[in-house]
Design an enzyme around this catalytic site. Structure first.
Site, PDB file in Angstrom:
ATOM      1  N   GLY A  88      85.269  -7.445   8.465  1.00 19.79           N
ATOM      2  CA  GLY A  88      85.708  -8.909   9.039  1.00 19.79           C
ATOM      3  C   GLY A  88      84.547  -9.968   8.897  1.00 19.79           C
ATOM      4  N   ARG A  90      92.156 -17.509  30.049  1.00 17.44           N
ATOM      5  CA  ARG A  90      93.356 -16.424  29.242  1.00 17.44           C
ATOM      6  C   ARG A  90      93.652 -15.223  30.558  1.00 17.44           C
ATOM      7  NH1 ARG A  90      91.044 -15.270  22.953  1.00 17.44           N
ATOM      8  NH2 ARG A  90      91.979 -17.465  22.170  1.00 17.44           N
ATOM      9  N   ALA A 104      82.300 -10.916  11.163  1.00 15.74           N
ATOM     10  CA  ALA A 104      80.814 -10.562  11.349  1.00 15.74           C
ATOM     11  C   ALA A 104      80.177  -9.734  10.230  1.00 15.74           C
ATOM     12  CB  ALA A 104      81.135  -9.503  12.728  1.00 15.74           C
TER      13      ALA A 104
END
Length: 372
Positions: free
Chosen positions: A18, A283, A20
């Protein structure tokens, strides 16, 4: 059991392709790197990194200190303040890295980088590519750069099964094919391993994560004796589109930053009494508000009809794709939403340099938890 071995003498082995893992491999060049990808490199089932926005204090009225303060406030005081400030201070330089790699961030008509506002941010600092195409654009640019870097060797369609250690020191990895369950395990000797395997979303019924985000990186590190920090901290994205798709499509926060509103089936703005920031509250607050409406039978919807025009396919391609699959027109109908497991805030405990408690083991990205 029979097994195959791969020569990796002198290589740093990175598990996970991904953002990272890809970025780490590029930053280590020209040091030899072996990069392990669970899929064909660059493929993802529109998981959390593919649907992410990115934040950086780049405008004249913003500072890294203000960005860090917003992170700390959104984290309810549980954020590592020094790590937050380092992340915020580094952000502008990382944006420049991505631009050099070909990421075409949205720009204003005069050429400056365009910014928008998202939940828990006190100013506009969200950068996007074509609205909600940001994660896909970053992964594509990083993948292209990795494929063009001679010092990086890629092993595709393999997942990690075990971290091999001796006397508390990393010695290698055991991998298995993610395509052929009957294939012999693959053993890799390595004195330096970076785990960048992502999160744990697929331990939950509903998630925005791809199928290989199942916690395996954290699990093998824990089995090898690594310290794990805050594994109970899981962030739920409040506005995942309902409808049974796996992964659940994220309805980007930038829509709320642009003026889209949360309503229930009665048309009531249920976040108004819950938080001063209303639909742009942190959130966890928004997720709880949405769940309360769903549990009460009133449902939850993101009404973006005043924000979206007929050019939605160009401005928000991932949202448009998900709405078409559901038979919904977001320019004329509110979008049904519900919370979904999105990001693991805990993980392998690391210091500011990414080192874990096991000699030879580093971690980066979502699998890691900075514990300075």
């Amino acid at each position: 059991m029979n097994h195959h071995q791969i020569e990796t003498s002198g290589h740093v082995v990175i598990v996970g392709a991904g953002i990272a893992g890809l970025f780490c491999a590029l930053k280590l060049a020209p040091q030899p790197v072996t990069l392990i990808s669970a899929t064909t490199l660059g493929e993802d089932s529109f998981g959390s990194t593919m649907q992410a926005d990115i934040a950086a204090a780049i405008s004249a009225d913003d500072t890294p200190q203000a960005h860090a303060a917003d992170m700390i406030a959104a984290g309810g005081g549980l954020v590592e303040a020094a790590a937050a400030l380092e992340l915020a201070t580094d952000a502008a330089a990382r944006i420049e890295d991505l631009i050099r790699l070909g990421v075409a961030f949205d720009r204003e008509y005069r050429g400056e980088l365009a910014t928008s506002r998202a939940a828990a941010h006190s100013v506009q600092r969200i950068l996007s590519v074509r609205g909600d195409f940001t994660g896909q654009a970053i992964v594509t640019a990083l993948t292209n750069a990795v494929r063009a870097t001679p010092s990086i060797r890629v092993i595709e369609n393999h997942v990690v099964d075990a971290l091999l250690t001796e006397h508390g020191v990393v010695r290698g990895l055991k991998l298995r094919s993610s395509e052929d369950g009957s294939a012999a395990p693959l053993l890799i000797a390595a004195g330096a391993v970076v785990l960048a395997t992502g999160g744990i979303g697929h331990l939950f019924a509903t998630t925005t994560n791809p199928s290989h985000a199942n916690g395996i990186g954290m699990a093998i590190a824990a089995r090898a004796g690594a310290i794990i920090a805050d594994p109970e901290f899981v962030q739920f994205h409040p506005t995942a589109m309902t409808g049974g798709r796996d992964p659940a499509p994220v309805v980007t926060e930038s829509l709320r930053g642009a003026g889209a509103i949360l309503v229930n089936r009665r048309g009531q703005r249920f976040m108004l009494p819950r938080h001063p920031l209303v639909d742009l509250a942190p959130r966890d607050t928004v997720a709880r508000g949405i769940m309360a409406e769903i549990s009460a039978g009133r449902g939850a919807f993101l009404d973006a009809r005043d924000v979206l025009d007929d050019d939605v396919a160009a401005r928000y391609p991932i949202l448009h794709r998900a709405c078409v699959a559901r038979g919904l027109d977001p320019t004329r109908q509110p979008i049904p939403v519900a919370p979904a497991a999105h990001f693991h805030m805990g993980g392998i405990a690391i210091d500011a340099c990414g080192r874990s408690s096991i000699e030879g083991l580093w971690a980066a990205g979502e699998v890691a938890a900075t514990a300075t």
